[in-house]
Scaffold this active site. Sequence first.
Site, PDB file in Angstrom:
ATOM      1  CG  ASP A   1      -0.622   0.083   2.147  1.00  0.00           C
ATOM      2  OD1 ASP A   1       0.723   0.025   2.764  1.00  0.00           O
ATOM      3  OD2 ASP A   1      -1.119   0.546   3.794  1.00  0.00           O
ATOM      4  CB  SER A   2       4.252   1.738  -0.095  1.00  0.00           C
ATOM      5  OG  SER A   2       4.340   0.375  -0.761  1.00  0.00           O
TER       6      SER A   2
ATOM      7  CG  ASP B   1       0.775  -3.481   1.646  1.00  0.00           C
ATOM      8  OD1 ASP B   1       1.150  -4.877   2.436  1.00  0.00           O
ATOM      9  OD2 ASP B   1       1.896  -3.140   1.965  1.00  0.00           O
TER      10      ASP B   1
ATOM     11  CE  LYS C   1       3.166  -6.076   4.151  1.00  0.00           C
ATOM     12  NZ  LYS C   1       2.748  -4.480   4.806  1.00  0.00           N
TER      13      LYS C   1
ATOM     14  CD  GLU D   1      -0.136  -1.104   8.101  1.00  0.00           C
ATOM     15  OE1 GLU D   1       0.948  -0.918   7.018  1.00  0.00           O
ATOM     16  OE2 GLU D   1      -0.037  -0.310   9.459  1.00  0.00           O
TER      17      GLU D   1
ATOM     18  CD  GLU E   1       7.683  -0.174   7.264  1.00  0.00           C
ATOM     19  OE1 GLU E   1       7.736   0.404   7.203  1.00  0.00           O
ATOM     20  OE2 GLU E   1       6.665  -1.102   7.616  1.00  0.00           O
TER      21      GLU E   1
END
Length: 256
Positions: free
Chosen positions: A44-45, A82, A112, A114, A181
Amino acid sequence: MAITTQQLIQWKQQGRSIVALTAWDYAIAQLLDAAGVDLILVGDSMAVVLGHETTLPITLDEMIYHAKAVRRGVRRAFLLVDLPFLTYQESIQQAIHSAGRVLKETGAQGVKLEGGYPEMVETVARLVKAGIPVMGHVGLTPQSVHQLGLRQQGKSEEASERILNEAIALEQAGAFAMLLEHIPADLAMHITQKLTIPTIGIGAGPHCDGQVLVTSDVLGLAEKNPPFAKVYTNLRETITKAVQDYALEVRERKFP
């Protein structure tokens, strides 16, 4: 032959470091795959690559659209996507629906998400039970930018213990790997030693089982890089010069 979750876990046991980078389109994905990258993350970056200031605005449909393009360029690497902000936090059913769409519509091999708080651990367990491979993500979680900022996490003893316990709980829930991270290197080393699944670090020091960076940072395309990134070339400068040369030749009628 495409890399699998079992192969990634096996590489940890063998001490073989895992190479990971991000991709957002077919051309970059094809280059990364041909260069031998082990894991390609449609992160999602990508929101920042698309001009947003944070990762929060990117939608599930946008992630799926780009992941489809990346999939077409990947033959060998493990492809991970993500789940964007608020596409899995509302309920377990929402998470299963979002993750299921990603796997069905893109051909990705896993997702993935978070966070390691108890609700997320339960979500991971249900996703895995539904046959969806999940990578966990602890430490700095950019989707929580308005709570955490973008500063290093896990610096106090209490915060360090919490992140370790989250990683252990996510592994027990069935996660096949863990993204660490922007945490202290000694904490990342401790987590890596405690887990039987591979850890992939970004700004987490040299002791993880693999490393990931945002590809635009590696290639020198970003206006500003995070402190833990290394720029291996300056494509921003190279592209600007090439375009300026082309523009000059067109204006001087030297091209074509």
